[in-house]
Each structure stands twice: as structure tokens, then as C-alpha cells.
Design an enzyme around this catalytic site. Structure first.
Site, PDB file in Angstrom:
ATOM      1  N   ASP A  70      93.936  21.183  94.544  1.00 35.41           N
ATOM      2  CA  ASP A  70      93.266  20.610  95.721  1.00 35.41           C
ATOM      3  C   ASP A  70      92.872  21.770  96.761  1.00 35.41           C
ATOM      4  O   ASP A  70      92.264  21.589  97.961  1.00 35.41           O
ATOM      5  CB  ASP A  70      94.414  19.820  96.384  1.00 35.41           C
ATOM      6  CG  ASP A  70      94.787  18.552  95.761  1.00 35.41           C
ATOM      7  OD1 ASP A  70      93.697  18.040  95.109  1.00 35.41           O
ATOM      8  OD2 ASP A  70      95.630  18.089  95.935  1.00 35.41           O
ATOM      9  N   LYS A  78     102.252  15.776 100.499  1.00 34.48           N
ATOM     10  CA  LYS A  78     101.720  14.531 100.272  1.00 34.48           C
ATOM     11  C   LYS A  78     102.254  13.759  98.941  1.00 34.48           C
ATOM     12  O   LYS A  78     102.499  12.661  99.004  1.00 34.48           O
ATOM     13  CB  LYS A  78     100.146  14.520 100.234  1.00 34.48           C
ATOM     14  CG  LYS A  78      99.456  13.174 100.263  1.00 34.48           C
ATOM     15  CD  LYS A  78      97.915  13.380 100.794  1.00 34.48           C
ATOM     16  CE  LYS A  78      97.085  14.042  99.675  1.00 34.48           C
ATOM     17  NZ  LYS A  78      96.769  13.387  98.636  1.00 34.48           N
ATOM     18  N   SER A  79     102.053  14.565  97.941  1.00 36.10           N
ATOM     19  CA  SER A  79     102.798  13.980  96.722  1.00 36.10           C
ATOM     20  C   SER A  79     104.126  13.630  96.718  1.00 36.10           C
ATOM     21  O   SER A  79     104.383  12.523  96.130  1.00 36.10           O
ATOM     22  CB  SER A  79     102.569  15.005  95.516  1.00 36.10           C
ATOM     23  OG  SER A  79     101.091  15.619  95.470  1.00 36.10           O
ATOM     24  N   LYS A  93      87.090  13.820  92.998  1.00 41.51           N
ATOM     25  CA  LYS A  93      88.210  13.903  94.224  1.00 41.51           C
ATOM     26  C   LYS A  93      87.464  12.879  95.260  1.00 41.51           C
ATOM     27  O   LYS A  93      86.570  12.111  94.986  1.00 41.51           O
ATOM     28  CB  LYS A  93      88.509  15.043  94.600  1.00 41.51           C
ATOM     29  CG  LYS A  93      89.112  16.180  93.541  1.00 41.51           C
ATOM     30  CD  LYS A  93      90.508  15.452  93.313  1.00 41.51           C
ATOM     31  CE  LYS A  93      91.298  16.245  92.178  1.00 41.51           C
ATOM     32  NZ  LYS A  93      92.503  15.778  91.695  1.00 41.51           N
ATOM     33  N   ARG A 119      83.700  17.432  95.398  1.00 41.83           N
ATOM     34  CA  ARG A 119      84.066  18.712  96.305  1.00 41.83           C
ATOM     35  C   ARG A 119      82.987  19.707  95.700  1.00 41.83           C
ATOM     36  O   ARG A 119      82.968  20.714  96.604  1.00 41.83           O
ATOM     37  CB  ARG A 119      85.438  18.796  96.104  1.00 41.83           C
ATOM     38  CG  ARG A 119      86.388  17.911  96.906  1.00 41.83           C
ATOM     39  CD  ARG A 119      87.560  18.442  97.024  1.00 41.83           C
ATOM     40  NE  ARG A 119      88.365  17.309  98.023  1.00 41.83           N
ATOM     41  CZ  ARG A 119      89.664  16.890  97.773  1.00 41.83           C
ATOM     42  NH1 ARG A 119      90.330  17.443  96.924  1.00 41.83           N
ATOM     43  NH2 ARG A 119      90.392  16.157  98.745  1.00 41.83           N
ATOM     44  N   ARG A 167      90.076  17.590 102.909  1.00 43.01           N
ATOM     45  CA  ARG A 167      90.130  18.878 102.779  1.00 43.01           C
ATOM     46  C   ARG A 167      88.869  19.680 102.662  1.00 43.01           C
ATOM     47  O   ARG A 167      88.841  20.769 103.179  1.00 43.01           O
ATOM     48  CB  ARG A 167      90.526  19.122 101.098  1.00 43.01           C
ATOM     49  CG  ARG A 167      91.952  18.426 100.934  1.00 43.01           C
ATOM     50  CD  ARG A 167      92.728  18.965  99.712  1.00 43.01           C
ATOM     51  NE  ARG A 167      93.782  18.237  99.576  1.00 43.01           N
ATOM     52  CZ  ARG A 167      95.188  17.907 100.096  1.00 43.01           C
ATOM     53  NH1 ARG A 167      95.206  18.754 101.153  1.00 43.01           N
ATOM     54  NH2 ARG A 167      96.098  17.108  99.571  1.00 43.01           N
ATOM     55  N   GLN A 189      98.453  12.362  88.527  1.00 45.01           N
ATOM     56  CA  GLN A 189      98.218  10.843  88.763  1.00 45.01           C
ATOM     57  C   GLN A 189      98.364  10.132  87.295  1.00 45.01           C
ATOM     58  O   GLN A 189      99.064   9.208  87.444  1.00 45.01           O
ATOM     59  CB  GLN A 189      97.039  10.605  89.469  1.00 45.01           C
ATOM     60  CG  GLN A 189      96.992  11.236  90.773  1.00 45.01           C
ATOM     61  CD  GLN A 189      95.769  11.041  91.704  1.00 45.01           C
ATOM     62  OE1 GLN A 189      94.913  10.421  91.168  1.00 45.01           O
ATOM     63  NE2 GLN A 189      96.068  11.471  92.787  1.00 45.01           N
ATOM     64  N   ARG A 230      85.983   5.992  92.630  1.00 42.92           N
ATOM     65  CA  ARG A 230      86.555   7.258  91.667  1.00 42.92           C
ATOM     66  C   ARG A 230      86.993   6.277  90.537  1.00 42.92           C
ATOM     67  O   ARG A 230      87.245   5.279  90.333  1.00 42.92           O
ATOM     68  CB  ARG A 230      87.663   7.777  92.481  1.00 42.92           C
ATOM     69  CG  ARG A 230      87.300   8.507  93.637  1.00 42.92           C
ATOM     70  CD  ARG A 230      88.513   9.003  94.509  1.00 42.92           C
ATOM     71  NE  ARG A 230      89.323   9.998  93.824  1.00 42.92           N
ATOM     72  CZ  ARG A 230      90.452  10.436  94.375  1.00 42.92           C
ATOM     73  NH1 ARG A 230      90.666  10.195  95.484  1.00 42.92           N
ATOM     74  NH2 ARG A 230      90.939  11.354  93.545  1.00 42.92           N
TER      75      ARG A 230
HETATM   76  C1  S3P Z   1      98.242  14.118  92.939  1.00 42.99           C
HETATM   77  C2  S3P Z   1      97.474  14.727  91.956  1.00 42.99           C
HETATM   78  C3  S3P Z   1      96.049  15.372  91.919  1.00 42.99           C
HETATM   79  C4  S3P Z   1      95.803  15.870  93.427  1.00 42.99           C
HETATM   80  C5  S3P Z   1      96.100  14.792  94.428  1.00 42.99           C
HETATM   81  C6  S3P Z   1      97.589  14.436  94.391  1.00 42.99           C
HETATM   82  C7  S3P Z   1      99.549  13.412  92.909  1.00 42.99           C
HETATM   83  O1  S3P Z   1      95.441  14.433  91.531  1.00 42.99           O
HETATM   84  O2  S3P Z   1      94.560  16.179  93.530  1.00 42.99           O
HETATM   85  O3  S3P Z   1      95.806  15.206  95.588  1.00 42.99           O
HETATM   86  O4  S3P Z   1     100.253  13.436  93.866  1.00 42.99           O
HETATM   87  O5  S3P Z   1     100.012  13.203  91.744  1.00 42.99           O
HETATM   88  P1  S3P Z   1      95.062  14.508  89.824  1.00 42.99           P
HETATM   89  O6  S3P Z   1      96.111  13.949  89.222  1.00 42.99           O
HETATM   90  O7  S3P Z   1      94.023  13.444  89.524  1.00 42.99           O
HETATM   91  O8  S3P Z   1      94.618  15.828  89.370  1.00 42.99           O
END
Ligand code: S3P
Length: 449
Positions: free
Chosen positions: A334, A37-38, A361, A365, A407, A186, A139
Site C-alpha cells: 500500500d 485500517k486492517s 487495488k 496504481r 492513497r 485478504q 476488482r
Molecule cells: C489488506 C490487505 C492488502 C492491502 C489492503 C488491506 C488487509 O490487500 O492492500 O489495503 O487488511 O488484509 P491484499 O490482501 O489484496 O494484498
């Protein structure tokens, strides 16, 4: 007894019913998980802002990357169908995103909203509004608004600039050195993306290293990126030049984690999860399961467009409780919901701390996993920053809820593999955010379908 796994529509939601033989179903064979996904988000975004064409194979077809694609299409980026084997993105070139005619909708996706915000804030003379679903609108966005404002961004949001919907008036930003209070890819990626068009050096320092997909991919697209692992700092030199690339997206270790735990807890299992990204900033779950004496081996390690990849073989074993804290958490944040499920079947008491990020999240969670697993008969307690899980209590069927968190939905479905009676998961459609074929794959592995 044969397995029964059925999805029923309870419009606008779906309920997943799982009735599995009490003796457990041995999971065997080979399974493939959807694209990371990332990496999928980043490939679409960098492709959109680079010059020339980007070709992407293995893109996650979940709802989250579709939200990213829709936002950038609304800003003038042309893409082929996301369902094509090779998705092509015609980049508009840095600084050339168009002002969208309507509100940009990031859906359920924090990565879409937070990363995109760095790009929007650095597009002078353009005006943007961004929102998301109910979960995303609750969020915290101040974690990215604060550093962007430090760079000169103009952003307005609800509740004292904390929550979406947000309005953004793009500016010519000034470089900054931001010390983030949390290890968050993020936050880091948002600032690095804002730094692309900013003259000079923009640096982010984190308390520990979060996932580094942005750094790797920005470099591959031609940006000048410096990483100092000793101080967990990353610097981008602006203005950058980005050129379209070919990206092959590996399978998502966060999705593979469900099968790794499933194989580890069900007697007789011997399962290979193919083509999984094993970037060291993401493999905390492998370290955690190894500490619990799970039997997981890496096969056929290789590198694919700048990311390490392997096949992961898991065999059932007797798990032992362990304590998890510190720098490991950002490397498996995650995967904590499904790790909590593994801990229910381990001998002894497992503690997970330094995981307060889980509270912000897609849902809280910590609270939701504790309450839903308790409904099944588990002994699990909330801590302010994690969970205490007492292994060895038998689980029995009940009605539980995903709280629309993908999740959570999938972790509860994995718990069903060792639950007697009928387990019903409400709002199970949430799984499609990151794993559209999850239920079908589970049914197949359980010999149904
Ligand atoms: C992600 C970073 C993570 C993760 C999210 C995807 C990303 O979040 O939990 O599912 O793709 O950069 P955080 O940066 O808020 O920890």
C-alpha cells in the site's frame, strides 16, 4: 510566500489546491495518524462474531471501517457509535449472523467484502447479496470465490463469478488446504474466517508472508491457529470458540508513510509520527526508505494488545535510488505510491518490480501514479509489474486526478511539498477512506490553519 492549502467543493467531488513555497516547508513537531485500517476491520468483524462484548479503542473513523460496521449491523450486530472513544461491539456468537433484509454494501473497501465473504459463505441456510462502489465492483473477487468454492461454498457473481455484486447461499463448508498464487492477507483472512465454522483443519499457504493481523487477533479471541513461517502457511482448527476482547488499535503505518516520505524529502524537517504499528509484516516501507538512506529512527518501542508499536522520527536527508522487488513488496504494497514520490527526489534511478498487485487495488496504481506524476514533470515509466522512476527532475504544478483512490490522492499531495507553482488534485475527497483528517494535518504541518 506562505503555504496555501485549500479544499474546494466541485460537487460531487472536491479539489485540493496546494501552493507551497519553492524553497520547501520544513516539517517539524509531532503528529498522530489514525488507527490502522486492517486492524480496525478485523476488530469490528471478530467483535461481531465472537460471544460477548468487544471494546475497541483507536478505531479508524474512515469510510472503509464504517462500511464494515454498517454491514455487520445489517446482520444483527449491535455497536456503539464509532465516534465513541471506546467502541463496543455486542458479539452475536459464531454462526449467528442474521440474514440481512437488503444488499450489503462494502463501499470502496476490498477488505470488507473479501473478509466478510468467508463468513457469509459459512453461514448455512442464509442468503446474502453484497456489492460495493464502482471501484470495488471492478476488482477481482474470483481470488476468494475460488478457494471458498473449493470448500463447498455457493457464490454467484458477474462476469463468470469474477465481479461483485455477488449472491451467496451459506453452506456447511469442508476444510481445505489452499495454495494461494498471490501473497494476499485478504485471501488468507477470508479462508481463515471461513474455516472458523468448518469442522477440521483449514490451511492457507502463500508464496510469501502477507500481513498477519488476522492470525494475531484470531488467537487473542481464542481460536486455535498454527503458523508455519518456513512454508508461509497458516491453519485454523474448526469449529473455533471466540470470546470478545479489548483491542487497542495502533496508528496505521500506511498513513504514517505519507509523513515519513514528507519529512524525508523536505529540507529542514524533523518530525515524530507517534504511536505507529510496526508489525514486521507491514514495515517494508521502513526497510525501503532505509535502503534509500532516509534518516528514520524508532523511539519508545512497545507492544499494545498483541501488536508492536513505536514512535517514528524522520529527518530530512539526501535520498539515493534503490531497487525493490520480491518478498519486500507484500510488506509495503500500500506504500508503493508514496515510495514512488520519494524516488522522484532521490539521486539515481529507482526500480520497483513484483508489484503487479498494484494494478488491482482501488485503481490501477501503476498506471495512475505514472500518468499523474508525469503531468507534474516527473520522469517515471510503467513496467508490467511496477515502475521505473528517474530521480532529480524538478516538478511543477498541474491539474492531476486521484482516480478516487485514497492513497493516490495523498501521495500526490506529498509530491506538492517539492512542487513549484499550484498543484490541483481532483477528487481529493478520496483521502477520507483511510485518513479523514489528512488535509487538515498537512495544512497544520505546513504552518497553515
Ligand atoms: C489488506 C490487505 C492488502 C492491502 C489492503 C488491506 C488487509 O490487500 O492492500 O489495503 O487488511 O488484509 P491484499 O490482501 O489484496 O494484498
Amino acid at each position: 510566500m506562505t503555504a496555501r492549502i485549500a479544499l474546494t467543493d466541485a460537487a460531487p467531488h472536491q479539489t485540493l489546491t496546494l501552493e507551497l513555497p519553492a524553497e520547501g516547508v520544513a516539517l517539524t513537531g509531532r503528529v498522530r495518524v489514525p488507527g490502522d485500517k486492517s486492524i480496525s476491520h478485523r476488530a469490528l468483524m471478530l467483535g461481531a462474531i465472537a460471544s460477548g462484548e468487544t471494546r475497541i479503542q483507536g478505531l479508524l473513523l474512515g469510510e472503509d471501517p464504517r462500511s464494515t460496521a454498517a454491514c455487520f449491523q445489517a446482520m444483527g450486530v449491535t455497536m456503539s457509535s464509532l465516534d465513541d472513544e471506546w467502541v463496543t461491539v455486542q458479539g452475536v456468537g459464531l454462526g449467528n449472523l442474521q440474514e440481512p433484509a437488503d444488499v450489503l454494501d462494502a463501499g470502496n473497501s476490498g477488505t470488507t467484502l473479501r473478509l466478510m465473504l468467508g463468513l457469509l459463505a459459512s453461514h448455512p441456510d442464509r442468503y446474502f447479496t453484497v456489492t460495493g462502489d464502482g471501484s470495488l465492483r471492478s476488482r477481482p473477487m474470483d481470488r476468494v470465490i475460488k478457494p471458498l468454492t473449493q470448500m463447498g461454498a455457493e457464490i454467484w457473481g458477474r462476469q463468470h463469478n469474477r465481479l461483485a455484486p455477488l449472491a451467496v447461499r451459506g453452506q456447511s463448508l469442508k476444510p481445505t488446504h489452499y495454495h494461494s498464487p498471490v501473497a494476499s492477507a485478504q485471501i488468507k483472512s477470508c479462508i481463515l474466517l471461513a474455516g472458523l465454522m468448518t469442522e477440521g483443519k483449514t490451511t492457507v499457504t502463500e508464496p510469501s508472508l502477507s500481513r498477519d493481523h488476522s492470525e494475531r487477533m484470531l488467537r487473542a479471541f481464542g481460536a486455535e491457529i498454527e503458523v508455519d513461517p518456513d512454508t508461509c502457511s497458516v491453519t485454523v482448527h474448526g469449529p473455533a470458540t471466540l470470546t470478545g476482547q479489548t483491542v487497542v488499535v495502533p496508528g496505521d503505518i500506511s498513513s504514517a508513510a505519507f509523513w515519513l516520505v514528507a519529512g524525508a524529502i523536505t529540507p529542514g524537517s524533523d518530525l515524530v509520527v507517534e504511536n505507529v504499528g510496526i508489525n514486521p509484516t507491514r514495515t517494508g516501507i521502513l526497510d525501503a526508505l532505509a535502503a534509500m538512506e532516509a534518516d528514520i529512527t524508532l523511539e519508545n518501542p512497545r507492544e499494545v494488545t498483541g501488536e508492536p508499536v513505536a514512535d517514528l522520527r524522520v529527518r530530512h536527508s539526501r535520498l539515493k535510488a534503490a531497487n525493490f522487488s520480491g518478498d519486500l513488496l507484500p510488506r509495503m504494497i500500500d506504500e508503493v505510491p508514496v515510495l514512488a514520490v520519494a524516488a522522484l527526489f532521490a539521486e539515481g534511478t529507482t526500480t520497483i518490480t513484483d508489484a503487479a498487485e498494484l494494478r488491482v487495488k482501488e485503481c490501477d496504481r501503476i498506471a495512475v501514479m505514472a500518468s499523474q506524476l508525469t503531468h507534474l514533470g516527473a520522469r517515471i515509466e510503467e513496467r508490467p509489474d511496477g515502475l521505473t522512476i528517474y530521480g532529480g527532475n524538478p516538478l511543477s504544478g498541474a491539474v492531476v486526478d486521484s482516480y478516487t483512490d485514497h492513497r493516490v490522492a495523498m501521495s500526490l499531495a506529498i509530491a506538492a511539498l517539492r512542487t513549484s507553482g499550484s498543484l490541483q488534485i481532483q477528487r481529493a475527497e478520496a483521502a477520507a477512506v483511510s485518513y479523514p483528517n489528512f488535509v487538515a494535518t498537512l495544512a497544520q504541518l505546513c504552518g497553515q490553519g
